[in-house]
Enzyme design. Structure first.
Site, mmCIF file in Angstrom:
data_model
loop_
_atom_site.group_PDB
_atom_site.id
_atom_site.type_symbol
_atom_site.label_atom_id
_atom_site.label_comp_id
_atom_site.label_asym_id
_atom_site.label_seq_id
_atom_site.Cartn_x
_atom_site.Cartn_y
_atom_site.Cartn_z
ATOM 1 N N THR A 194 -6.608 -10.607 13.485
ATOM 2 C CA THR A 194 -7.711 -9.686 13.196
ATOM 3 C C THR A 194 -7.319 -8.750 12.067
ATOM 4 O O THR A 194 -6.215 -8.199 12.071
ATOM 5 C CB THR A 194 -8.057 -8.884 14.471
ATOM 6 O OG1 THR A 194 -8.409 -9.818 15.483
ATOM 7 C CG2 THR A 194 -9.213 -7.923 14.225
ATOM 8 N N GLY A 223 0.784 -1.235 0.000
ATOM 9 C CA GLY A 223 0.000 0.000 0.000
ATOM 10 C C GLY A 223 0.814 1.282 0.000
ATOM 11 O O GLY A 223 0.487 2.240 -0.705
ATOM 12 N N HIS A 224 1.908 1.302 0.776
ATOM 13 C CA HIS A 224 2.604 2.588 0.941
ATOM 14 C C HIS A 224 3.449 2.982 -0.264
ATOM 15 O O HIS A 224 4.032 4.058 -0.284
ATOM 16 C CB HIS A 224 3.427 2.611 2.231
ATOM 17 C CG HIS A 224 4.700 1.826 2.200
ATOM 18 N ND1 HIS A 224 5.929 2.437 2.113
ATOM 19 C CD2 HIS A 224 4.939 0.498 2.260
ATOM 20 C CE1 HIS A 224 6.867 1.504 2.122
ATOM 21 N NE2 HIS A 224 6.290 0.316 2.212
ATOM 22 N N CYS A 257 22.195 1.326 0.372
ATOM 23 C CA CYS A 257 23.066 0.854 1.448
ATOM 24 C C CYS A 257 22.264 0.839 2.726
ATOM 25 O O CYS A 257 21.694 1.850 3.100
ATOM 26 C CB CYS A 257 24.221 1.818 1.659
ATOM 27 S SG CYS A 257 25.548 1.591 0.523
HETATM 28 C C1 LIG Z 1 9.273 -1.580 -0.907
HETATM 29 C C2 LIG Z 1 9.433 -2.862 -1.608
HETATM 30 C C3 LIG Z 1 9.193 -4.079 -0.960
HETATM 31 C C4 LIG Z 1 8.825 -4.149 0.510
HETATM 32 O O1 LIG Z 1 7.536 -3.647 0.757
HETATM 33 P P1 LIG Z 1 7.128 -3.247 2.252
HETATM 34 O O2 LIG Z 1 5.675 -2.962 2.164
HETATM 35 O O3 LIG Z 1 7.928 -2.042 2.591
HETATM 36 O O4 LIG Z 1 7.428 -4.414 3.118
HETATM 37 C C5 LIG Z 1 9.336 -5.252 -1.680
HETATM 38 N N1 LIG Z 1 9.684 -5.230 -2.966
HETATM 39 C C6 LIG Z 1 9.914 -4.091 -3.638
HETATM 40 C C7 LIG Z 1 10.274 -4.134 -5.082
HETATM 41 C C8 LIG Z 1 9.807 -2.861 -2.986
HETATM 42 O O5 LIG Z 1 10.062 -1.734 -3.638
#
Ligand SMILES: *Cc1c(COP(=O)(O)O)cnc(C)c1O
Length: 392
Positions: free
Chosen positions: A238, A201-202, A326
């Site tokens: 949940t 989502g983010h 990094c």
């Molecule tokens: C950010 C990212 C993730 C991890 O996602 P999260 O929601 O931060 O755990 C996995 N794969 C790729 C390609 C990403 O850019």
């Protein structure tokens, strides 16, 4: 917090105000547990079901193929570990690429310690998977191919449809980490023969700690979290009801404005690429020029350290990322930049700028001016640059 320019949208995005707005009532009014039978539970249950339906429709999937998770890392871990367990009788060989996110790479390493064999297929100088190498890596005991949809560092988009077709032809499960691509690019799971897909989502203006895993009907997959019967018994706990609402709302927004957003981002991206490429000497664009996410810019600048560049940009209120991803404490350059063949010293001088449709051309101008000034200053302090000038 003063004025700043945010150019790190591949790391995370601002939660859309519409998503926040949609979430709020699920903290304060409709806070029932979706498993409860009274009306308060039913309203939460109904909202979660609607969002599942909405997410499924964006992929051409069925709603019972969508499993809500705590984000991209969890979805990747689940897909790989559960597929390895469920298909371990058939074989113990997995194929992935050398440029995956650590959520996939480190899960593969975990599986290697438990008796699985992993082949890491290489990419060309632009980061595109070598299809011939992939074809040659397939064995009778290969159970899973996992290749990311688009790369988080250099923005290269992989030939997913071709990979899906190959996996299907050979009867091998195909998972894609689509965290950088979902809600940015159109994706159809049937047309692309995708069996499992991870999203977060983010990365598209939804809340952090939310995501989903698409699992095609018929794929044998094990439960990831054991406990209650949530997510059809496969992911206990949940439901994060407000998070799921925010995730769904962000997807709704992204898909209803996809063309417009992508056009805006492409304009900003190409403006940055053109100006930096022309105005900063001794730089190199990393990633493919055409098969590229609309928001991604990644440059290497010779004779400087990416970290110093980032610190100086931060002082000017510009949020960016070193192309090297990094993790603090590690001085290893990015595995992605090494995989496209950059020597260590050039990989170290890398910068990733990832725009969003909300950025402006004026911000791009300020960023280019800042980069020009900082790169020149850092080079003037660099003994490597001095040697280079003497030789030239
Ligand atoms: C950010 C990212 C993730 C991890 O996602 P999260 O929601 O931060 O755990 C996995 N794969 C790729 C390609 C990403 O850019």
């Amino acid at each position: 917090m003063g004025e700043f320019i945010y150019l790190d949208n591949a790391a995370t995005t601002k939660t859309a105000p519409e998503a926040v707005e949609a979430m709020l009532p699920y903290f304060t009014d409709f806070y029932g547990n979706p498993s409860s039978i009274y009306f308060l539970g039913a309203s939460a249950r109904k909202a979660v079901a609607e969002m599942r339906e909405l997410i499924a429709s964006t992929l051409g999937a069925k709603s019972n193929e969508i499993y809500f998770t705590g984000g991209g890392s969890e979805s990747d871990n689940w897909a790989l570990v559960a597929a390895a367990e469920a298909y371990g009788e058939k074989g113990k060989h997995i194929i992935t690429s050398a440029v995956e996110h650590h959520a996939v790479l480190h899960t593969c390493q975990y599986l290697e310690k438990r008796g699985y064999e992993v082949t890491y297929v290489g990419v060309d100088e632009n980061g595109i998977l070598k299809m011939e190498e992939l074809r040659a890596a397939i064995r009778p005991d290969t159970i899973l191919i996992s290749v990311m949809f688009a790369n988080n560092e250099i923005g290269t988009i992989q030939p997913i449809k071709e990979i899906g077709a190959l996996a299907k032809e050979r009867g091998i499960l195909f998972h894609t980490d689509a965290v950088q691509a979902y809600a940015h690019l159109p994706i159809q799971v049937d047309e692309m023969n995708i069996d499992m897909l991870s999203a977060s989502g983010h990365k598209f203006h939804g809340p952090k700690g939310t995501g989903f895993l698409y699992i095609r009907t018929g794929v044998k997959i094990r439960s990831f979290l054991h406990g209650g019967q949530q997510e059809r018994g496969r992911r206990a706990g949940t439901e994060n009801v407000p998070g799921i609402i925010g995730l769904g709302e962000a997807a709704r927004l992204a898909f209803s404005h996809m063309d417009e957003r992508s056009r805006k981002e492409t304009e900003l991206r190409d403006y940055l690429i053109e100006r930096i490429g022309k105005e900063v000497p001794y730089c190199r664009l990393n990633g493919d020029a055409g098969q590229r996410l609309s928001n991604n810019v990644n440059f290497s600048f010779r004779f400087i350290e990416g970290e110093s560049l980032l610190i100086s940009l931060d002082r000017k209120g510009i949020c960016a990322s070193s192309g090297s991803a990094c993790t603090s404490g590690s001085l290893d350059p990015s595995h992605v930049l090494l995989a496209i063949g950059l020597p260590h010293e050039i990989a170290h001088g890398s910068l990733r700028l990832t725009v969003s449709w909300e950025n402006t051309l004026e911000e791009m101008d300020r960023t280019v001016e800042a980069i020009k000034e900082i790169v020149e200053r850092l080079r003037n302090m660099s003994p490597l640059y001095e040697d280079f000038k003497k030789q030239a």
